[in-house]
Each structure stands twice: as C-alpha cells, then as structure tokens.
Enzyme design. Structure first.
Site, PDB file in Angstrom:
ATOM      1  CG  ASP A 160      -0.199  -0.005   2.553  1.00 41.97           C
ATOM      2  OD1 ASP A 160      -0.803   0.459   3.549  1.00 41.97           O
ATOM      3  OD2 ASP A 160       0.974  -0.416   2.597  1.00 41.97           O
TER       4      ASP A 160
ATOM      5  CG  ASP B 242       4.040   0.041   1.516  1.00 41.74           C
ATOM      6  OD1 ASP B 242       3.858   1.010   2.274  1.00 41.74           O
ATOM      7  OD2 ASP B 242       3.475  -1.051   1.655  1.00 41.74           O
TER       8      ASP B 242
ATOM      9  CG  ASN C  16       0.469   3.365   4.178  1.00 39.93           C
ATOM     10  OD1 ASN C  16       0.294   3.362   5.393  1.00 39.93           O
ATOM     11  ND2 ASN C  16       1.425   2.678   3.587  1.00 39.93           N
TER      12      ASN C  16
ATOM     13  CB  THR D 292       4.606  -4.193   2.928  1.00 38.34           C
ATOM     14  OG1 THR D 292       4.271  -3.730   1.608  1.00 38.34           O
ATOM     15  CG2 THR D 292       5.802  -5.124   2.858  1.00 38.34           C
TER      16      THR D 292
ATOM     17  CG  PHE E 291      -2.298   1.146   9.491  1.00 41.03           C
ATOM     18  CD1 PHE E 291      -1.998   0.792   8.177  1.00 41.03           C
ATOM     19  CD2 PHE E 291      -3.448   1.902   9.728  1.00 41.03           C
ATOM     20  CE1 PHE E 291      -2.819   1.194   7.131  1.00 41.03           C
ATOM     21  CE2 PHE E 291      -4.275   2.304   8.688  1.00 41.03           C
ATOM     22  CZ  PHE E 291      -3.968   1.950   7.384  1.00 41.03           C
ATOM     23  CG  ASN E 292       0.341  -3.047   7.384  1.00 46.17           C
ATOM     24  OD1 ASN E 292      -0.154  -2.037   6.893  1.00 46.17           O
ATOM     25  ND2 ASN E 292       1.618  -3.374   7.225  1.00 46.17           N
TER      26      ASN E 292
ATOM     27  CG  HIS F 139       7.169   0.251   9.650  1.00 48.57           C
ATOM     28  ND1 HIS F 139       7.265   0.086  11.018  1.00 48.57           N
ATOM     29  CD2 HIS F 139       6.681   1.510   9.461  1.00 48.57           C
ATOM     30  CE1 HIS F 139       6.859   1.193  11.626  1.00 48.57           C
ATOM     31  NE2 HIS F 139       6.508   2.060  10.716  1.00 48.57           N
ATOM     32  CG  ASP F 140       6.020  -1.692   4.528  1.00 47.78           C
ATOM     33  OD1 ASP F 140       5.364  -0.826   3.927  1.00 47.78           O
ATOM     34  OD2 ASP F 140       5.610  -2.234   5.565  1.00 47.78           O
TER      35      ASP F 140
HETATM   36  O1  RIB Z   1       2.350   0.106  10.760  1.00 49.45           O
HETATM   37  C1  RIB Z   1       3.260   0.260   9.710  1.00 49.45           C
HETATM   38  C2  RIB Z   1       2.695  -0.280   8.437  1.00 49.45           C
HETATM   39  O2  RIB Z   1       1.524   0.441   8.088  1.00 49.45           O
HETATM   40  C3  RIB Z   1       3.645  -0.120   7.236  1.00 49.45           C
HETATM   41  O3  RIB Z   1       3.425  -1.148   6.322  1.00 49.45           O
HETATM   42  C4  RIB Z   1       3.222   1.186   6.639  1.00 49.45           C
HETATM   43  O4  RIB Z   1       3.517   1.274   5.243  1.00 49.45           O
HETATM   44  C5  RIB Z   1       1.732   1.132   6.843  1.00 49.45           C
HETATM   45  O5  RIB Z   1       1.185   0.346   5.797  1.00 49.45           O
HETATM   46 CA    CA Z   2       2.814  -0.596   4.005  1.00 45.19          CA
END
Ligand code: RIB
Ligand code: CA
Length: 309
Positions: free
Chosen positions: A11, A16, A40, A125, A165-166, A239-240
């Site tokens: 996303d 990403d 996102n 991701t 979040f994901n 993160h990703d």
């Molecule tokens: O919480 C972080 C995640 O949420 C990452 O993948 C960021 O790109 C958002 O998608």
């Molecule tokens: Ca992401």
C-alpha cells in the site's frame, strides 16, 4: 544465480516504495508482480504510487495489479497523517507511463502462484485483504507458496495502543493468513522500529549521486517529519523494507518461533496480535517473529542497493 520468485502486496506508502526499490536492486529476487491494497491511502492512490515507483526504478516489466479497495468487512481507514494525502508525499514523481494490469490483485496472486514452476514467496506490507481473498478463492495455491514474509503486528501497537495498522485495518484478513498453516515470517513493530532512517542515514543516502537515491532521500525526509510530529521519533522506521532485507540477508535478523493469534472480536483490542513469546498459551507455533536487527548491516545493504541505480 538461482532467483527467488516474489510477489509484493503493498500500500505505497513511503516504506512500501523503498521496499520495492530495494527488491528491484537485488538480482536474486524475481518480482513476479506488485499487487496493491487500500491502506496508507485509497486503492487508486496506492496503485498510482506503485506504478510511479516501478517507473522510477525502470521496471515496466513488473505487473502491477489493483487489489482490494476495502477491508473484508470493516470500514476502510487510511493514514494521510503519516504518508500524506497522495500516500507518497514529499518527492514529485512523474505520472505513470502505464496503467495497472486490469486483473484484480488477488487474481494476479492466484494466477502467478499457480503458473510458477518454483514456489513463490509473498511479501505483504499492507493490510492482508488480498492475501485472504486469494487464499479463500483458491486455497490450493498454498501448495506453491514458499512462505509469507509480512510486515505487521507486534507486541505493541501504533494505530491503537495494542494494534499495528496493517493488522488493525483488516483483522479478519490477518486472522485468515495467520490461521492458514503457511510458513509466516513476521516483521512486527518490535523489529521495524529498529530500522530508523535517522538524519545520519538520510545524509548518507543524499550523498549517492543518482535519481533513485535522491527520491529515496526526499521520501525519508517527509516520512521522518511525520513520525517526529506523530510519535516524536528521531527518524523514520522503514518497516516494510525489512521484508525484502529478510529475503536477501536473513543473517541480519534474529527471530523466534512463536504463536501469533489475531484478535478480531475485542471492542478496543481488534487487530491486536497476541505474540506468545514464552509459549504460555500452548497454541502451536505458526510464525517466525522478528526480534532483533543488525542495524548497521541493514543500512549497509540499503546504501549498497541505492548505489547500484
Ligand atoms: O504500521 C506500519 C505499516 O503500516 C507499514 O506497512 C506502513 O507502510 C503502513 O502500511
Ligand atoms: Ca505498508
């Protein structure tokens, strides 16, 4: 060189995008497709952003398919406060040179996994909606999925006090994936918060003399600014990118085999990943959970990749 076939479900999203940039720089990875999901930003934006990043790294060969615009059953929520209204605020990227494939992201995953002569690794991701849809529509693809290396979850949250979040965005989809029996590697917040693009890192990126590094520098400056504002971080956690780094350099990671269960019923806790680090639940192991990152080794790998462009 033997290549590893991957599908990136994402996303974009600053991190990403940088994950795609790292993957495209690694010859041992064959990106079969990028599939997009709402997360996102809305699906039209994440798809547009994926196409723009493919142009940035000169990869018109990589199929981009638009996936789920909504979670399985919940109301969509996006993260403009972190990624901006476009989902990729900061750099100016040209309009994409092509459109998406016209095939739904979940169908692209099913088709390519079925067609592949070697098992395929999937790198989600974003919210796990497309993966859940693909596994529901064609459960037989599990026989040709090598592993799922996902960014999501953790022993704490960033969207609620306990949910990342994901996973929070589509807990039912996440539960389907974690209950699938597939080998899963989890890059949760516990390890992704170690991959901070600090000012020192961004300065190193900005010394690399090519357009891709320039754009990554601008992405990181924006991402670091929103993380400073929202969470008072001294850097942007990419993160990703750890999902790709794990595929090419697993020696940079310390993981633990654990049970991860997704809460889907809690009024306040939906989207929480219960990471059983000490085996107290008696539930069977279903994931490798990322605990520790060789931070210096990770950024060395990232900088080397950017220098190749
Ligand atoms: O919480 C972080 C995640 O949420 C990452 O993948 C960021 O790109 C958002 O998608
Ligand atoms: Ca992401």
């Amino acid at each position: 060189m033997t290549t590893r076939k991957i599908i990136m479900d994402c996303d974009p999203g600053h991190d990403d995008a940088i994950a795609i940039i790292l993957a495209a720089a690694r010859p041992e990875l064959e990106i079969l497709a990028i599939t997009t999901v709402s997360g996102n930003a809305e699906i039209e934006k994440t798809t547009m952003n994926a196409l723009k990043v493919c142009d940035l790294v000169s990869r018109p060969d990589v199929v981009v398919s638009k996936g789920a615009s909504e979670p399985l059953i919940r109301i969509r929520e996006t993260a403009p406060g972190i990624h901006g209204d476009s989902g990729l605020d900061g750099p100016e990227l040209p309009e994409p040179s092509r459109s998406w494939s016209g095939e739904h992201g979940a169908d692209t995953i099913i088709r390519l996994v079925k067609e592949s002569k070697e098992p395929v690794t999937i790198l989600p991701t974003g919210p796990l909606t497309n993966i859940a849809l693909a596994l529901t529509k064609a459960p037989e693809i599990k026989d040709n999925i090598e592993e799922i290396v996902l960014m999501g979850g953790g022993t704490f949250g960033n969207w609620t006090p306990t949910a990342e979040f994901n996973i929070w965005a589509d807990p039912e989809a996440a539960k389907k994936v974690f209950d699938s029996g597939l080998p899963i590697v989890v890059m949760g917040l516990d390890i992704t918060h170690q991959a901070l693009a600090t000012k020192e890192v961004i300065d190193q990126v900005n010394q690399i003399d090519n357009n891709v590094a320039k754009i990554v520098g601008e992405l990181l400056v924006f991402f670091a600014s929103t993380y400073k504002e929202m969470f008072d971080f001294d850097g942007a956690p990419v993160h990703d990118v750890l999902t790709v780094a794990y595929c090419v350099a697993p020696e940079l990671f310390k993981t633990k085999d654990v049970n991860v269960t997704v809460e889907t019923k809690g009024e306040f806790t939906a989207g929480t990943t219960l990471v059983d680090l000490h085996g107290v639940t008696g539930r069977e192991v279903n994931a490798k959970f990322g605990l520790e990152l060789d931070v210096e080794g990770f950024w060395k790998l990232m900088i080397e990749a950017l220098k190749k462009y």
